[in-house]
Design an enzyme around this catalytic site. Structure first.
Site, PDB file in Angstrom:
ATOM      1  N   ASP A 102      -8.778  -2.514   1.833  1.00  0.00           N
ATOM      2  CA  ASP A 102      -8.690  -1.847   3.126  1.00  0.00           C
ATOM      3  C   ASP A 102      -9.743  -2.363   4.095  1.00  0.00           C
ATOM      4  O   ASP A 102      -9.712  -2.028   5.283  1.00  0.00           O
ATOM      5  CB  ASP A 102      -8.845  -0.334   2.946  1.00  0.00           C
ATOM      6  N   ASP A 106       0.821  -1.209   0.000  1.00  0.00           N
ATOM      7  CA  ASP A 106       0.000   0.000   0.000  1.00  0.00           C
ATOM      8  C   ASP A 106       0.856   1.260   0.000  1.00  0.00           C
ATOM      9  O   ASP A 106       0.616   2.201  -0.768  1.00  0.00           O
ATOM     10  CB  ASP A 106      -0.914  -0.017   1.231  1.00  0.00           C
TER      11      ASP A 106
END
Length: 540
Positions: A440, A387
């Protein structure tokens, strides 16, 4: 069922590969670009500018442009912005003194070959109160100062418009109509209610998926204990059946995830186009139909009116045994997904996208399991680095954040990839959406559901278990993500940067404090007494 298992695996891989960072998807209205030259008089932030227009006194169209690095800042409220008449430059590029006399009008000019500061100074000297520059394309170009230029004496606002907006205004003025306009750049609110609802949506999705997963595992454990106590031959068959639709993540697959996901992300970045988005929409609909069908069948099966149809099966070619309830619900799910795909450009389409997305996420968290803390640690650590790299570090190699470009669909002409939960920003003058990527929610959710399964198998209460801690850690991490998002003026933030340390830290601290860390790390299941032990008579 073979088809169900294959679609489940597809949903898992699909959901993980196409997740993106959490960020506001309205286009950043403030750009702090340190890569472009700054010096006194040429250090403005690049801001989007609203240009509402009137034609012959009647409201017409509102255009959006971008401000320059130089010149004064614009008003932030429409009521403070002055309504000014628009005039066309002659010559069109305004690289030399205009032939027409200006008395405080806003002058509309073409980009031309001279510098932005040169044409601005010429326009100001001719009496213009502001300058609108028509770009050569539909994009908005960042207007900066040339080396060695003195821009301290520029006192009029400078705004660039895309070519289609500029030509539209130019044609109206040439038709002898009177065009007046305002220039202002409203600020976004510090917090929008959309972020609150999105936070509740993400937390609620993991909450539902966790209890469903834990309830399923506990029912399997109770049935297994019952058969073991009775010495039934059905025990082996139950073990095979219960694990048929479950995908367990391993350390190797967790590591490979980063490599495969990175390759897939680069492919999306390089091949992003209208037709590629269409392919992703089709894939999303397939996963959404599977998720919505699974959730509805499980939910309706809880009611006695539908339970009989859920337990009655019929053989369908190529599909195998399918319940009557599934056959009844499947057409509705397909119709819902098709309706969303056709209407996805409408303002209300986000509702259908969120329903399909939440259903897919809950289904993935139900069938995909992290067996122990070790696998969860490796998976989240890899996703943590993934990420950060593709949101922040990729800017140095690709000159833009690959993750954000892919998620927003900047090169596709669409609103972005559909693998996102999103809610419209309700009190934002610029509109747009607050969004969060599937990953997420899915990746942290795998560890949260693991914690609740462990608690239920160990007969731990809510306060003495690990679920409450990990669920709170996820909520707090996501909350800090939105705080960082607002502090960074809406620039994309990697949510896992804030969520992963909270979740892993909570599990490690609580596990060490309660003496369960070794069990959590290795087996991932508490030791349970064998039912046969209770049945053996005590020796006299």
């Amino acid at each position: 069922m073979i088809l169900w298992k294959s679609l489940s695996c597809f949903s898992f891989v699909f959901g993980l590969l196409l997740y993106s960072a959490s960020f506001v998807c309205a286009g950043d209205i403030v750009h702090h670009d340190d890569s472009l030259p700054q010096r006194p008089g040429c250090n403005n932030n690049f801001v989007l500018v609203k240009v509402p227009t009137r034609v012959n006194g009647s409201e017409y169209t509102e255009y959006v442009g971008v401000g320059a690095r130089f010149g004064p800042t614009l008003e932030s409220k429409e009521k403070h912005a002055t309504l000014i008449k628009l005039a066309i430059a002659d010559p069109p590029d305004c690289c030399s003194t205009p032939k027409n006399k200006l008395t405080g009008e806003v002058i509309l000019v073409h980009r031309g070959k001279c510098s932005f500061t040169t044409k601005t100074k010429v326009a100001e000297a001719a009496g213009a109160s502001a300058i609108l520059i028509i770009n050569n394309s539909t994009d908005l170009f960042k207007m900066v100062c040339e080396k060695g230029e003195n821009v301290l004496d520029i006192t009029i606002p400078v705004v660039m418009l895309p070519v289609d907006a500029g030509r539209s205004l130019e044609n109206i003025v040439k038709s002898n109509a009177i065009v007046t306009l305002q220039l202002y750049s409203p600020k976004r609110p510090a917090v929008d209610v959309a972020e609150v609802f999105l936070w509740l949506m993400a937390v609620g999705t993991i909450l539902c998926a966790s209890y469903w997963s834990a309830w399923t595992v506990r029912e399997e454990a109770i049935e297994q204990d019952k058969l073991l106590k009775d010495g039934s031959d059905e025990l082996l068959q139950l073990s095979t059946t219960s694990s048929r639709g479950v995908v367990e993540v391993t350390v190797i697959s967790a590591i490979l995830f980063v490599v495969v996901a990175s390759c897939f992300l680069i492919m999306l970045y390089k091949l992003m186009s209208f037709w590629f988005i269409e392919v992703l929409v089709v894939l999303f609909c397939i996963g959404g139909v599977e998720g919505l069908q699974t959730c509805l069948v499980s939910l309706l099966s809880c009611f006695r009116w539908f339970r009989r149809f859920g337990e009655s099966y019929v053989k369908v070619p190529f599909l195998g045994a399918v319940s009557y309830l599934t056959l009844a619900i499947c057409p509705f799910c397909i119709a819902f997904a098709v309706f969303w795909a056709v209407k996805r450009q409408y303002s209300y389409a986000w509702i259908g996208q969120d329903i399909l997305g939440i259903s897919l996420i809950i289904t993935v968290l139900q069938i995909v399991r992290v067996p122990n803390l070790k696998v969860g640690f490796v998976l989240l650590s890899c996703a943590f680095m993934y990420d950060i790299f593709w949101v922040f570090v990729s800017k140095w190699w690709f000159r833009e954040s690959v993750m954000i470009v892919v998620a927003r669909g900047d090169r596709s002409g669409e609103d972005g990839i559909p693998m996102l939960l999103k809610i419209p920003r309700m009190f934002d003058p610029w509109g747009g959406y607050s969004i969060i990527g599937f990953g997420d929610i899915i990746l942290p959710g795998l560890l949260v559901t693991f914690a609740l399964r462990y608690d239920w198998l160990a007969n731990k209460r809510l306060k003495s278990g690990y679920f409450l801690g990990t669920m709170s850690a996820y909520g707090l991490g996501l909350l800090i993500t939105y705080i960082a998002l607002n502090l960074m003026d809406g620039h994309g933030q990697p949510a896992l940067l804030y969520i992963v340390p909270f979740i892993l830290g909570t599990l490690f601290v609580l596990g060490h404090k309660r003496g369960d860390l070794k069990t959590l790390w290795t087996t991932g299941e508490p030791d349970r007494p064998c039912p046969h032990v209770r049945l053996q008579p005590q020796s006299s």
